[in-house]
Scaffold this active site. Structure first.
Site, short mmCIF file in Angstrom:
data_model
loop_
_atom_site.label_atom_id
_atom_site.label_comp_id
_atom_site.label_asym_id
_atom_site.label_seq_id
_atom_site.Cartn_x
_atom_site.Cartn_y
_atom_site.Cartn_z
N ASN A 101 0.82 -1.22 0.00
CA ASN A 101 0.00 0.00 0.00
C ASN A 101 0.85 1.27 0.00
OD1 ASN A 101 -1.99 -1.88 0.12
ND2 ASN A 101 -2.63 -1.43 2.22
N HIS A 147 -19.92 34.36 -31.06
CA HIS A 147 -21.09 33.56 -31.50
C HIS A 147 -20.86 32.95 -32.88
CE1 HIS A 147 -23.33 35.63 -28.23
NE2 HIS A 147 -22.67 36.70 -28.66
N SER A 268 -9.15 11.28 -48.64
CA SER A 268 -10.33 10.42 -48.68
C SER A 268 -10.09 9.29 -49.68
CB SER A 268 -11.55 11.23 -49.09
OG SER A 268 -12.55 10.38 -49.60
N LYS A 274 -10.23 15.69 -51.44
CA LYS A 274 -10.34 16.00 -50.02
C LYS A 274 -8.99 16.07 -49.31
CE LYS A 274 -13.89 15.18 -47.73
NZ LYS A 274 -14.53 15.69 -46.69
N GLU A 281 -9.48 16.70 -35.40
CA GLU A 281 -10.70 16.03 -34.93
C GLU A 281 -10.38 15.05 -33.81
OE1 GLU A 281 -12.86 16.49 -39.28
OE2 GLU A 281 -11.81 14.66 -38.76
N1 ARG Z 1 -1.86 -4.12 -7.20
C1 ARG Z 1 -2.27 -3.33 -6.08
C2 ARG Z 1 -2.68 -1.93 -6.55
O1 ARG Z 1 -2.43 -1.63 -7.66
C3 ARG Z 1 -1.13 -3.22 -5.12
C4 ARG Z 1 -1.55 -3.02 -3.72
C5 ARG Z 1 -2.15 -4.24 -3.17
N2 ARG Z 1 -2.44 -4.08 -1.78
C6 ARG Z 1 -3.35 -4.83 -1.18
N3 ARG Z 1 -3.57 -4.55 0.05
N4 ARG Z 1 -4.00 -5.75 -1.81
O2 ARG Z 1 -3.29 -1.17 -5.84
#
Ligand code: ARG
Length: 443
Positions: A101, A147, A268, A274, A281
């Site tokens: 995390n 406009h 085209s 064209k 676009e």
């Molecule tokens: N692949 C996960 C992500 O992209 C990594 C973190 C995973 N953490 C967990 N607690 N499962 O967020």
């Protein structure tokens, strides 16, 4: 990586839905960089011997970038498994006190920094291309519109500089997004912090961050920096889209003010005559998509309870897609601006058309003492003889332009000056500050 309490292998259904390696492989360099910093921090905290940390560090540096993206759950498990292949059980020490995390949030912030720098470099190139054309076309008249109706004459250079202003603000926004991401989450663990004696400020510094994040729960779940990046991309692409809209019209058979460079137009398969503005676009279409990516991202974020939830895994693809889009849209538009072939005679003729000089005729009457409201009314009723009125009052196209000489106006002298000043604002540290000093010099 997490199989201890499980019996048997994860199902293919889980793998197909849960794995993120197919896209987060793009964080390989950042994952290695963050891991090296973590190994060093572990050594400084007395968790690893210097021998262990240098073994880890050397092995991390030698890991090859992934080339297939199916056989691992995510980039973090890829790096870890390569580490095992290379140095065996010591590999298992790297994840001490760390979680995917805080690791993932850190990777993404390292990525963001590069993405913002890349955007700024590309925006600057486009802005310089526009500024260069502005300098050369400071006295090239063309119709200005409100406009979508012909309104008053302006110069093509002035039109170019209008987009430069937007781009200078875009640069500011990417700078701000980068700054928002300038706090390092590493050392926050899964959500509660790390039990090790990590000097997080030093760790942050070693990765080039300004400081460490202040709250471990927020650290692993904050993606504000990503939302702000996506907003900056969306708004930049919206600006490019408006520019594309203008150029599609300017290059239309009806307006015919300019022609797109052959190398950036398409033909085209059916209609031999064209020459189509596909690049423009696509820019317009991509701006729409970007707004969708931003909205989708915010919708994912708004319901996520603290701290990390797997929804957050969906943060990456919009970021990767938008960076890639911006990285082709900006240079393509810059090349197109550089290659535009102007039809100056046609622009001048259109800008000098009787209806476009009506406002200046009313102005001329007002200079002679007629209340402007009255002059407006009279010109409105005598539009059929506007050319005669213009002659009577000495109104000419070049005269009209030259008079728009207050700061910010379209007078050729002003535009030439603004085209010079914008260069320092494009490269400057903040658009507002540089504008203030530029105004002090000019007005
Ligand atoms: N692949 C996960 C992500 O992209 C990594 C973190 C995973 N953490 C967990 N607690 N499962 O967020």
């Amino acid at each position: 990586m997490w199989g201890g309490r499980f019996e048997g292998e994860p199902s293919d259904l889980l793998r197909a839905f849960n794995d993120s390696f197919a896209f987060d492989f793009q964080l390989f360099a950042e994952d290695v960089e963050g891991s090296i910093a973590w190994a060093n921090a572990l050594e400084r905290a007395g968790v690893l011997t210097s021998d262990e940390s240098s073994k880890l560090t050397n092995a991390l540096k030698k890991i090859a970038a992934p080339r297939s993206f199916t056989d691992h759950e995510d980039i973090h498990s890829y790096v870890e498994s390569k580490l095992y292949e290379s140095i065996g059980n010591i590999a298992g020490k790297l994840h001490t006190g760390r979680s995917r995390n805080d690791q993932g949030a850190t990777d993404l912030k390292l990525w963001l920094r590069k993405a913002c720098d890349e955007a700024i470099v590309n925006i600057r190139s486009l802005a310089r291309a526009l500024a260069k054309r502005a300098a050369n076309e400071a006295a090239t008249p063309m119709p200005g519109y409100t406009h979508s109706k012909q309104a008053e004459p302006v110069t093509f250079g002035h039109w170019c500089l209008a987009y430069c202003e937007m781009l200078v603000r875009d640069i500011d926004r990417f700078r701000a997004a980068k700054q928002r991401g300038d706090e390092c989450p590493l050392g926050s663990g899964a959500l509660a912090g790390t039990p090790l004696a990590i000097d997080r400020a030093a760790l942050a510094k070693s990765l080039g961050f300004a400081s460490a994040t202040a709250n471990s729960i927020d650290s692993v779940s904050d993606r504000d920096f990503a939302a702000e990046y996506l907003f900056a991309v969306s708004l930049t692409l919206s600006h490019l889209s408006r520019c594309a809209e203008d150029l599609i019209f300017f290059s239309s058979d009806e307006a015919g003010y300019l022609e797109l460079p052959d190398a950036l137009a398409t033909g085209s398969s059916r209609m031999p005559q064209k020459k189509n503005p596909d690049v423009l676009e696509l820019v317009r279409g991509h701006a729409g998509r970007a707004i969708g990516e931003l909205t989708g991202f915010l919708a994912v974020m708004k319901g996520i309870p603290l701290a990390y939830d797997k929804d957050l895994q969906l943060d990456k693809e919009p970021l990767f897609r938008m960076r890639a889009t911006l990285a082709v849209a900006l240079p393509a538009l810059a090349a197109l601006i550089e290659g535009l072939k102007l039809n100056r005679e046609r622009m001048r003729a259109a800008a000098g058309a009787p209806m476009l000089i009506a406002t200046a005729v009313a102005d001329a009457m007002a200079w002679k003492g007629v209340p402007f409201r009255e002059a407006h009314d009279r010109v409105g009723r005598e539009l059929a003889s506007i050319e005669k009125l213009a002659k009577e009052h000495g109104v000419t196209l070049d005269g009209i332009l030259a008079k728009k000489n207050a700061f910010g106006g379209t007078a050729p002298d002003r535009v030439a000056e603004a085209a010079r000043v914008i260069l320092s604002r494009i490269d400057g540290e903040g658009s507002q500050e540089t504008l203030r000093s530029a105004q002090g010099d000019q007005s």
